[in-house]
Design a protein around this motif. Sequence first.
Motif, PDB file in Angstrom:
ATOM      1  N   ASN A  60       6.743   3.205  -9.023  1.00 27.14           N
ATOM      2  CA  ASN A  60       7.290   3.795  -7.855  1.00 27.14           C
ATOM      3  C   ASN A  60       7.904   4.866  -8.070  1.00 27.14           C
ATOM      4  OD1 ASN A  60      10.380   1.531  -8.340  1.00 27.14           O
ATOM      5  ND2 ASN A  60       8.630   0.884  -6.754  1.00 27.14           N
ATOM      6  N   HIS A  71       6.071   3.024  -3.971  1.00 27.15           N
ATOM      7  CA  HIS A  71       7.348   2.946  -3.480  1.00 27.15           C
ATOM      8  C   HIS A  71       8.079   4.199  -4.078  1.00 27.15           C
ATOM      9  CE1 HIS A  71       7.882  -1.915  -2.058  1.00 27.15           C
ATOM     10  NE2 HIS A  71       6.653  -1.288  -1.546  1.00 27.15           N
ATOM     11  N   LEU A  72       8.462   4.898  -2.439  1.00 29.46           N
ATOM     12  CA  LEU A  72       8.999   6.092  -2.668  1.00 29.46           C
ATOM     13  C   LEU A  72      10.577   6.202  -2.581  1.00 29.46           C
ATOM     14  CD1 LEU A  72       8.246   8.989  -3.277  1.00 29.46           C
ATOM     15  CD2 LEU A  72       8.196   9.314  -0.744  1.00 29.46           C
ATOM     16  N   PHE A  73      11.764   6.476  -3.405  1.00 33.03           N
ATOM     17  CA  PHE A  73      13.054   6.844  -4.322  1.00 33.03           C
ATOM     18  C   PHE A  73      12.965   8.180  -3.284  1.00 33.03           C
ATOM     19  CE2 PHE A  73      12.803   3.803  -7.334  1.00 33.03           C
ATOM     20  CZ  PHE A  73      13.903   2.493  -7.141  1.00 33.03           C
TER      21      PHE A  73
END
Lengths: 329, 329
Positions: free
Chosen positions: A62, A92-94
Amino acid sequence: MAVTIRDVAGASGVHVSTVSRTFSAPHLVNAATRTRVLAAADELGYRPSRVARALTTGRTHNLGLIVADIANPFFPPLIKAAQAGARSRDYHLFVADTDENPQVEEELIQTFAKQVDGVVLCSPRLSNKAIGRLREDVPFVVVNRRIEGVAAVLMDVGQGARQAVEHLRELGHRRVAVLTGPAGSWTGAEMCAATAAAPGLDLTYLGPNAPTENGGRSAADAVLAAGATGVLAYNDLVAMGLMDELAARGVRVPGDVSVIGVDDIVTGRHTRPRLTTIAMPTAAAGRTAVDLLLREQAGTITLATTLVVRESTAPPPPHTPSAATDPAS
Amino acid sequence: MAVTIRDVAGASGVHVSTVSRTFSAPHLVNAATRTRVLAAADELGYRPSRVARALTTGRTHNLGLIVADIANPFFPPLIKAAQAGARSRDYHLFVADTDENPQVEEELIQTFAKQVDGVVLCSPRLSNKAIGRLREDVPFVVVNRRIEGVAAVLMDVGQGARQAVEHLRELGHRRVAVLTGPAGSWTGAEMCAATAAAPGLDLTYLGPNAPTENGGRSAADAVLAAGATGVLAYNDLVAMGLMDELAARGVRVPGDVSVIGVDDIVTGRHTRPRLTTIAMPTAAAGRTAVDLLLREQAGTITLATTLVVRESTAPPPPHTPSAATDPAS
DNA sequence: ATGAAAGCGCTAACAT
DNA sequence: ATGTTAGCGCTTTCAT
C-alpha cells in the motif's frame, strides 16, 4: 469466513507452503503441481490475503498520498496519475486530505506509517524539521519542496516563469508585475528568483497574496498603481480573481493588461479570455513520485513546465506610461 | 523493526493482553495500570499495528472508494467528503479510478475486498448482475444507481430537472430541448422521466450524446433544428460544449437560447456567461455513502438537488417561431 | 520439489 | 482486573 490457503492446500492435496509458493514464488514449484494448485484455487475462488501477507513480510503493498485539498483542481490529475502508477505495480493507494492543516498532516503520516510502504507528500505544510523526524517512521517522497536527504519531485516553475516573462517582453511589455504567493511558498520563491534577472524588463514584486481568487482580486489596486501592463500571477486562481476584478473596473484583459497564471488548472481553460498559463506537469509528478517511492532511491527529479499561450496575453496598449518611454511604439 | 505490544508490556511490567486492552478496551483495565501502560507506550513511541489488528479482528478499518475518473471535476468534492467522513471515524480510504472500464472496476473490487470493510462504488459501469455477485465478497454502497438489495445514495436529478424546466417555462420559453446522455445512464433516464410530463412546454429529447464537451458541440445542430429556445443538457460539460459551439455560430446565450447544465462542476462557474445548472450534492453524497457503509444498514438515501440560476438563462427572444404561436408575447 | 514448524503483532476467549 | 493460551492467514527457514 473467506477461503484460505489451507482450503486450497486441502483441495489440491499439497501442503500450505506449496500453495504459498505457487503464488509468491511460482518458479520454486513443479509445473504440474502448480497447475493443480492454481486450478483448486480458482475453483474455490481463493485470493491471497494482503493483510496476512503484510504481517509476515512487513510489506503492505500500500502507498499513501497526502495532499492539502483534494478538491483543489491542482491535485486531481496528480492523484489520478499516482493511483494509476501504484495500481500498475499492484499497489493500492490511500488518499488523504489535510485541509491545509499541518497537524493533520503529521497525524496522517503517523497513522499511515504502519500501513503503507511509503507516502507521497504533496506541497507539505509541515516544517522541514518535522518532516525529517517523520522520515524515520516511513519512507517519503515530497512533491514541490526541497528537503535535505528526502527524495523529491520538483516542478520547475522557475523555468516557466522565465518563459512567461520573456513572452511578455516579446509582446512589447516593459513594466510587469509578479504577484507572489503566501510567505514561505517554495514555488513562490522560485518564481521570484527566476525572474529577478530578466533582461529588458521593469519588474515589480507585489505580495504576499492569498493563493485564491480573492487574493487576486485584492491585488488589482496594486497592479494598477504599479502601472504594469503585464502580470505574472502566483497561480491560476489568483490570475482569475485578478481578471475578474480588472473586468469589474473596466480594465480590459488582454487589451489593457496581460495576465499569466501558473498551474493550468482546468477552470482556467474556460474563462473569458482563456487564460495564458504555465502548465505544471502534475500528472507526471504523481507518476514520478510513485516511481521514486517504489525504487526506494533518494534523489531529486525536476520536471519541466510549459508556457501555454491562450488569450489573456497580447501586446500592451499603445499609450501606456511605460510604452511612452519606448520610442518603438 | 518497530516497537510492538510486547515491548510496551515489558516496559510497563504487565502482560501483553493488558496492553492490548488499554488500547482496544480501556474500560477493562485499572486506571492506574492504564496510565502506566500509556506512559510506557508513549515513551517508546508505540503505535498499534493496524495490519496485525486487522488479521485477528477481521476488520481492517479501511474503506475503498471507486470512481470512474478522479480527474473529472464531478468527483473530487465527493472524494474529499468521503475521505473526511472516513477519517473522522478513524478509517483510511483507498481511492481508485477505473478509467471508465468495467473490467478494471471488477478487479478493483476484488482486490479491495480482502483489505477493506466496505467499498463505495460511484456511478458504476458494471452490470447490476455483476455487482450483485460481487456483493458477496464485500459490503457495498452504490452512488447514483439503483440496485435491488444494495445500499444506495441517490442524487435526485429528477427533481432538479423538473425545477430547471419550470424555470425555463417561467422565463417564457415554450420549446425546450433535453440533451440526453449516454444510453443506459441512470441519471439520464431520471431526467427524461421527470420532465416528460412538464405542463405548458413543448419538450424534445435529443440524444444519446457523449457526456463531454464534444458531445455538447455535436448537439448544436439538432438543438437549432428543433427550434428550441431553452436547453437542459445532460451535464455541465455538455452544456459548456454546446455554449461554445453556439457562440461560434453567432447564436447568443442566453439572448437567443438559454442553457442549463447539471452537476455544478467548478468549471461552470467561470464560463461566460456563467452557467445556470442543477447542483448535485456530491459532497453530501460522499459523506452519506461512508455513513451508510459504516452503519452496515441497507436502504436508499435520496439527496435533493438545487437549481442554481446564473447567467446562461434568460427570457427567449421576442420573435422566435415558438414565441410566434404564443399570443402572450 | 515439497513438508514441517515457527512466528509476524495483535485480539479474544478462558482462567485465575 | 490481569494473565494464559490459542490462533488470524500467510511466509520462510530448515528438513527431507
